[in-house]
Design a protein around this motif. Structure first.
Motif, mmCIF file in Angstrom:
data_model
loop_
_atom_site.group_PDB
_atom_site.id
_atom_site.type_symbol
_atom_site.label_atom_id
_atom_site.label_comp_id
_atom_site.label_asym_id
_atom_site.label_seq_id
_atom_site.Cartn_x
_atom_site.Cartn_y
_atom_site.Cartn_z
ATOM 1 N N LEU A 185 153.093 6.203 43.666
ATOM 2 C CA LEU A 185 152.105 7.264 43.856
ATOM 3 C C LEU A 185 152.032 8.156 42.626
ATOM 4 O O LEU A 185 150.951 8.539 42.180
ATOM 5 C CB LEU A 185 152.468 8.114 45.065
ATOM 6 N N HIS A 204 153.322 10.125 54.633
ATOM 7 C CA HIS A 204 151.976 10.563 54.294
ATOM 8 C C HIS A 204 150.911 9.688 54.928
ATOM 9 O O HIS A 204 149.727 10.009 54.871
ATOM 10 C CB HIS A 204 151.796 10.648 52.777
ATOM 11 N N ALA A 205 151.314 8.574 55.514
ATOM 12 C CA ALA A 205 150.342 7.700 56.168
ATOM 13 C C ALA A 205 149.948 8.231 57.540
ATOM 14 O O ALA A 205 149.076 7.676 58.187
ATOM 15 C CB ALA A 205 150.926 6.292 56.299
ATOM 16 N N THR A 260 157.867 0.384 57.413
ATOM 17 C CA THR A 260 157.890 0.415 55.947
ATOM 18 C C THR A 260 156.980 1.502 55.385
ATOM 19 O O THR A 260 156.900 1.682 54.184
ATOM 20 C CB THR A 260 157.429 -0.930 55.357
ATOM 21 N N ARG A 261 156.265 2.206 56.262
ATOM 22 C CA ARG A 261 155.352 3.230 55.762
ATOM 23 C C ARG A 261 156.087 4.530 55.440
ATOM 24 O O ARG A 261 157.157 4.793 55.966
ATOM 25 C CB ARG A 261 154.296 3.540 56.809
ATOM 26 N N TYR A 262 155.421 5.328 54.624
ATOM 27 C CA TYR A 262 155.926 6.660 54.310
ATOM 28 C C TYR A 262 155.195 7.682 55.175
ATOM 29 O O TYR A 262 154.091 7.411 55.655
ATOM 30 C CB TYR A 262 155.715 6.964 52.827
ATOM 31 N N LEU A 317 148.559 1.897 50.294
ATOM 32 C CA LEU A 317 148.744 3.319 50.044
ATOM 33 C C LEU A 317 149.841 3.866 50.951
ATOM 34 O O LEU A 317 150.677 4.649 50.537
ATOM 35 C CB LEU A 317 147.423 4.044 50.301
ATOM 36 N N TYR A 318 149.835 3.404 52.209
ATOM 37 C CA TYR A 318 150.784 3.940 53.186
ATOM 38 C C TYR A 318 152.211 3.526 52.885
ATOM 39 O O TYR A 318 153.150 4.220 53.213
ATOM 40 C CB TYR A 318 150.413 3.464 54.591
ATOM 41 N N THR A 319 152.371 2.348 52.260
ATOM 42 C CA THR A 319 153.737 1.893 52.014
ATOM 43 C C THR A 319 154.105 2.036 50.543
ATOM 44 O O THR A 319 155.116 1.523 50.114
ATOM 45 C CB THR A 319 153.906 0.416 52.434
ATOM 46 N N ALA A 320 153.251 2.734 49.783
ATOM 47 C CA ALA A 320 153.525 2.877 48.359
ATOM 48 C C ALA A 320 154.757 3.736 48.133
ATOM 49 O O ALA A 320 154.913 4.779 48.751
ATOM 50 C CB ALA A 320 152.323 3.504 47.662
ATOM 51 N N LYS A 321 155.607 3.273 47.230
ATOM 52 C CA LYS A 321 156.813 4.026 46.906
ATOM 53 C C LYS A 321 156.419 5.321 46.189
ATOM 54 O O LYS A 321 155.388 5.364 45.514
ATOM 55 C CB LYS A 321 157.699 3.189 45.972
ATOM 56 N N PRO A 322 157.265 6.356 46.298
ATOM 57 C CA PRO A 322 156.919 7.623 45.648
ATOM 58 C C PRO A 322 156.557 7.445 44.187
ATOM 59 O O PRO A 322 155.607 8.032 43.703
ATOM 60 C CB PRO A 322 158.188 8.445 45.798
ATOM 61 N N PRO A 371 159.231 13.295 52.425
ATOM 62 C CA PRO A 371 158.100 12.433 52.061
ATOM 63 C C PRO A 371 158.516 11.212 51.254
ATOM 64 O O PRO A 371 157.739 10.291 51.088
ATOM 65 C CB PRO A 371 157.212 13.357 51.226
ATOM 66 N N ARG A 372 159.730 11.204 50.744
ATOM 67 C CA ARG A 372 160.160 10.104 49.891
ATOM 68 C C ARG A 372 160.955 9.046 50.629
ATOM 69 O O ARG A 372 161.599 8.208 50.014
ATOM 70 C CB ARG A 372 160.984 10.659 48.729
ATOM 71 N N THR A 380 161.011 6.077 53.822
ATOM 72 C CA THR A 380 160.195 5.319 54.768
ATOM 73 C C THR A 380 160.619 5.676 56.184
ATOM 74 O O THR A 380 161.674 6.276 56.402
ATOM 75 C CB THR A 380 160.394 3.806 54.588
#
Lengths: 350, 387, 348
Positions: B38, C168-169, C164-166, B30-35, C122-123, C125
């Motif tokens: 999601l 929102h994590a 590599t996280r976005y 979930l944390y590394t999921a691309k926009p 948010p888009r 990494t």
């Protein structure tokens, strides 16, 4: 819906509001969020109870569930909420419906509410005067003119500048502080015995906040009103509360008088919180104490004492296994910690 | 002074309790999921939208391979098979289970009214065959072939799943071919209005000021014109002698000249709200060029919204085309579109005689609904960070 | 582009704001007719010394956030100048720089934002977010940027494998650290922090404040720390400026300004702060300031504070006081700074 639970022991006469083991849960995609997980506290007549806690502690959810204004998807999981009406009778609020007759009578009639953002609570399309007068007329048999006169009197009472002018203004004409005064006037419209104030000064500047706090304090004394006050910082609660409840992850971890909480905190969380705020005139150049880690996700609450992963005094094999019960001190102070007594002794020895 | 490394490990790295490895992997996912991942996860939760998306994919494939999927050619007429009712596909003959078949139709006359009527000949079973030889066509305009997906063997009998029209043409075949024109008219029209709307909306939202004010006034002007009379006026101005295909392109342009304002409004609004986002200011303060800010920060944040509103704009185009053609002002025979097909259903007599002629209307409703559902689903999923 | 003669400032000064003004036009109607002017920042003068934390306090609408944005040139000044000492030692006037020069200067000055949610795209990494300044300025290869991002994440207490996280994590406090890492990417000498911890819970705010102080010591940073929280500004700042209605009312070293304010507004602000000290509150006399901050479009004549000032007289209503430097290293914008005996908070 309205039957009284026969197993409940009647509240002591001075008791106005009592929450016992209240649980409010929210089903979410990530799992069941136990936003409020067994909260017990009480408010006596004419007393100010401050409820402090970081975001996610469930303090606002609890307050909303007292008024039966919780979110639509909230589940009442457990516990009882009781309130003593002006007639002296007890109402079991927790078994009332959001829109029940009793709740509508209570809200605005006996329980007033003040929120953080008055703009969402005040209707933008009606004048301040109309809104107050309407509330007065809803709960009392008075004529329109009398209600309007009452509205002006209430605005005067909350020290609104130029009440005769403001009564015909719309909320968007007012500044933040004035809106909050209007909100308080609205809450006071029917002489409530209990006021629930959820972060009423968060959006205000510090000088305006001081004005509103002074106002609330003097009104509280004048009307002998009880207040459940949810502040956004410790300074505010120290200023206004008689007793304080500290919440963490949906539980009350400590309750006591304001002096006990601020000068003899027994729970490690309360102690750590108090040490992490900078104080005027005392902290320049010093390092702030921190609480390690962060508040866990609400759907992922640690087992045992939910504070143990961040607690400096946690004992392996105890704190991460068994959920602690309240330790009650002779003064009436309570702390939900296995070692509350030992910690208190250690503090006293220092 | 405290050593930063030790401070870190104490202060930030001790949060949540250990998770089961599987859960951890799920969280990390979930944390590394691309926009876009999601967005897809969110979209998937919208049941109707997913069903509609499936429907549209199937319909689009049917339209693309219309020649192959339909048993006949859209212009093949049959004097002896006019206003034939839909063939009913059956699987039970004489109380016995069979492969799908239809009964042959016998053309007779009603003795009282002298009207042509069709009666099923219960004795003659016509099994439905797949990959049958039929009329030759060019698959996708390239390969010449005679194979059709399904049909019946009998040369004198036809399978008409949706019946036939006044010239005995197979309506199912014509519907699939019409889908090509109608859907592509919708898509091309939206593509045009997308280009105009994006450009003008972006200029309006990015630069603001008098440019914005002028574009806004222009948009308000266009929106205030009643659409049907405007379409009619523009379409009536097209010389009747022009090539039908050329007319088709012009019609889509006319539709998009009116349809772009909605999209421009969305784009402008997004630009305005994004301009004040802190991350855009952060990029600017990091020294990013205007080009980089627009392409790296603003456009990616808008694409999902744009796609959602484009999807919601397609039905408008389809309805526009259908309305114009129905009124005889848009596409004209021999081009086959749903609007053109609906012209046949214009008079009461043919509807009462051959109610199946309304099938293109049902198709229009289904497609418009499907696009609306997909658009709704996309709009809800467009901002996966919103809550 | 700038051919102005080299400006001078004191050797230990990093930034010198001189007579800065920022007026916003208020427009109305279809064709944006100007109907009024908001003086968000009016005649502001102060210096920030190398390696110090300069705190700026004030209520909402005081213009404190505009100052940070003016120094970083998110907006252009209406008047005045802002001098900056570059790493090379050269002193330049930021307001005269062209786009290209300004872009180059951005490597040396950065900002930390209030809202940890809207300040990170948010888009993107973490790698793209924190590495963006390096990409923009063409510093280092892809591999070098990756290494540097991992190093920066470690520096702010986040695991390097999070690249590599976005966003929102992460929680609010962690996001704020990502913002700090991004600000540090190009080794700036100056960072403006606009309400950098106001949106965070107390325990998390304390973590981030400590982190900022550690980084300052380690990397020799200079901070402009903007907040409405007087406790926080006292804790972190070496010197403090107090703003009211777009003007600086008082500037001075933190200790002496808090212990003995010289402007009535500073006194009122300090008195208004609720203290986490119930016994002290009972004995402390709190006289709340009357009225509310004036509308920025209708700033009172004379001293902008006079309608709320308990000590104001005719002179205050008529004459705008100047920001005067006093002997004790303090600057005050009040006619009666020397004669008033104001109460601060007692240091312990």
């Amino acid at each position: 819906m309205k039957q009284q639970n026969p197993a409940l022991i009647p509240m002591p006469p001075e008791r106005l509001l009592e929450l016992d083991n209240v649980g409010v849960h929210f089903p979410t995609r990530e799992g069941l969020v136990k936003a409020v997980n067994g909260v017990s506290y009480h408010v006596n007549r004419g007393e100010v109870l401050g409820i402090v806690g970081e975001s996610g502690s469930g303090k606002s959810v609890t307050a909303r569930s007292i008024m039966r204004l919780q979110a639509k998807n909230a589940l009442d999981a457990s516990g009882t909420i009781r309130f003593r009406r002006q007639s002296g009778a007890e109402v079991l609020i927790s078994s009332e419906d959001r829109q029940s007759r009793t709740m509508r009578q209570l809200r605005g009639g006996e329980i007033g509410m003040v929120f953080q953002e008055p703009m969402t609570a005040l209707s933008p399309v009606h004048t301040i005067g109309t809104q107050i007068a309407r509330t007065v007329m809803l709960h009392r048999k008075v004529s329109k003119a009398e209600a309007r006169a009452q509205a002006i009197a209430l605005l005067t009472r909350v020290q609104m500048p130029r009440p005769n002018d403001i009564v015909d203004r719309y909320p968007h004409h007012l500044s933040g502080g004035m809106r909050q005064r209007a909100m308080i006037a609205l809450a006071l419209a029917c002489d409530p015995v209990l006021l629930i104030a959820d972060e009423p000064t968060t959006a205000l500047d510090v000088t305006t906040e001081a004005q509103i706090l002074e106002l609330l304090k003097s009104l509280q004394q004048e009307l002998n009103m009880a207040i459940v006050f949810i502040p956004h910082n410790f300074g505010v609660v120290a200023h206004i509360a008689d007793r304080v409840a500290v919440m963490y992850l949906g539980r009350v971890v400590e309750t006591g008088t304001v002096d006990e909480i601020f000068y003899e905190p027994k729970h490690p969380y309360t102690q750590a919180l108090l040490q992490s705020i900078p104080r005027l005139g005392k902290s320049h150049g010093r390092r702030l104490r921190t609480i390690s880690g962060m508040v866990p996700d609400p759907y992922n609450v640690p087992p045992g004492c939910s504070f143990h992963p961040r607690c400096l005094k946690a004992v392996g094999g105890v704190c991460n296994v068994t959920t602690p019960e309240d330790v009650v001190f002779p003064s009436g102070q309570r702390a939900r910690c296995h070692y509350a007594g030992d910690i208190a002794i250690a503090e006293a020895a220092q | 002074m405290t050593d930063i490394q030790t401070f870190d490990s104490a202060a930030t790295l001790a949060p949540s309790p250990p998770l089961a490895p599987k859960e951890m992997a799920r969280e990390e996912n979930l944390y590394t999921a691309k926009p876009w991942t999601l967005i897809w996860w969110r979209f998937r939760k919208h049941r109707l939208a997913v069903v509609s998306l499936g429907f549209m994919i199937v319909l689009t494939l049917l339209a693309i391979f219309a020649d192959f999927m339909s048993p006949y050619r859209p212009i093949t007429f049959n004097k002896l098979n006019t206003f034939a009712p839909p063939s009913i596909v059956r699987i039970i003959h004489d109380g016995q289970l069979q492969r799908p078949f239809i009964y042959a139709m016998k053309r007779t006359r009603d003795l009282d009214t002298a009207r042509v009527i069709y009666v099923e000949d219960r004795a003659k079973v016509l099994p439905i065959r797949f990959f049958v030889e039929g009329e030759s066509y060019h698959l996708l305009g390239l390969v010449e072939t005679k194979t059709h997906f399904f049909g019946v063997d009998d040369k004198r009998q036809q399978i008409n799943l949706l019946g036939t029209d006044s010239l005995g043409r197979d309506l199912f075949t014509r519907l699939l071919h019409g889908a090509r024109v109608t859907l592509s008219a919708g898509l091309i029209g939206v593509a045009f209005s997308f280009v105009i709307g994006l450009t003008l909306g972006a200029i309006s939202g990015y630069y603001g000021g008098w440019l914005d004010a002028s574009i806004q006034r222009l948009m308000e002007f266009i929106r205030s014109i009643p659409t049907i009379p405007l379409w009619m006026g523009l379409a009536a101005a097209l010389p009747i002698a022009w090539d039908p295909l050329f007319v088709y392109v012009l019609i889509t342009i006319i539709l998009s000249l009116i349809g772009w304002t909605h999209l421009a409004r969305v784009v402008r609004g997004r630009f305005f709200s994004l301009k004040t986002e802190d991350y855009v200011l952060a990029a600017r303060l990091a020294g990013a060029s205007e080009y980089r800010i627009v392409t790296k920060h603003m456009l990616p944040a808008m694409t999902s919204y744009i796609i959602a509103s484009v999807t919601l704009a397609v039905p408008e185009m389809i309805l526009g085309e259908t309305a114009l053609s129905f009124l005889g002002l848009g596409l004209r025979p021999p081009v086959v579109s749903w609007g053109v097909l609906l012209q046949d259903a214009q008079n009461l007599r043919s509807i009462s005689l051959a109610p199946w002629l309304l099938a293109p209307g049902v198709a229009v409703v289904l497609v418009v609904l499907a696009f609306n559902f997909i658009g709704d689903g996309l709009r809800d999923a467009a901002d996966p960070y919103g809550q | 582009m700038s051919t102005a003669p080299t400006k001078t400032m004191h050797d230990d000064t990093l930034i010198s704001v001189r007579g800065a003004k920022k007026y916003f036009p208020v427009t109305e109607g279809w064709f944006n007719r100007q109907v009024a002017t908001i003086k968000a920042v009016d005649d502001i003068t102060f210096d920030i010394k190398k390696g110090e934390t300069f705190g700026l306090v004030g209520e909402s609408g005081s213009g404190k956030s505009s100052i940070a944005r003016l120094i970083l040139r998110a907006y252009d000044l209406t008047g005045g100048e802002i001098l900056f000492r570059r790493a090379s030692g050269e002193v330049i006037d930021i307001t005269t720089l062209g786009d290209r020069e300004m872009r180059d200067l951005r490597r040396e000055m950065q900002m930390i934002f209030q809202d940890p949610y809207s300040s990170l795209n948010p888009r993107m990494t973490l790698l793209d977010l924190v590495g963006e300044p390096m990409v923009i300025h063409g510093v280092g290869s892809a591999g070098e940027i990756r290494d540097r991002v991992a190093e920066l994440l470690g520096l702010v207490g986040l695991r390097p494998e999070y690249v590599t996280r976005y966003p929102h994590a992460f929680s609010g406090g962690q996001r704020q650290r990502i913002g700090i890492a991004r600000a540090l990417a190009l080794n700036p000498s100056f960072i403006a922090a606009d309400e950098a911890v106001s949106a965070l819970d107390v325990s998390v705010a304390a973590q981030n404040i400590n982190l900022m102080q550690d980084l300052q010591e380690k990397l020799g940073l200079t901070y402009l720390f903007i907040t409405h929280d007087l406790g926080m500004v006292e804790h972190i700042s070496d010197r403090v400026g107090v703003m009211y209605l777009g003007r600086l009312m008082e500037v001075g070293p933190t200790d002496s300004l808090f212990a003995k304010p010289m402007h009535p507004y500073t006194e009122a602000l300090l008195a208004a702060v609720p203290q986490p000290d119930p016994r002290g509150n009972r004995t402390r006399k709190r006289v709340p300031l009357k009225g509310e901050i004036a509308d920025a479009m209708n700033i009172p004549t004379g001293c902008p504070f006079h309608p709320r000032c308990p000590y104001a007289d005719e002179k205050c209503r008529a004459e705008v006081p100047a920001l005067r430097a006093l002997d004790n290293g303090r600057q005050v914008r009040c006619h009666y700074a020397e004669t008033l005996d104001l109460v601060g908070v007692a240091a312990q």
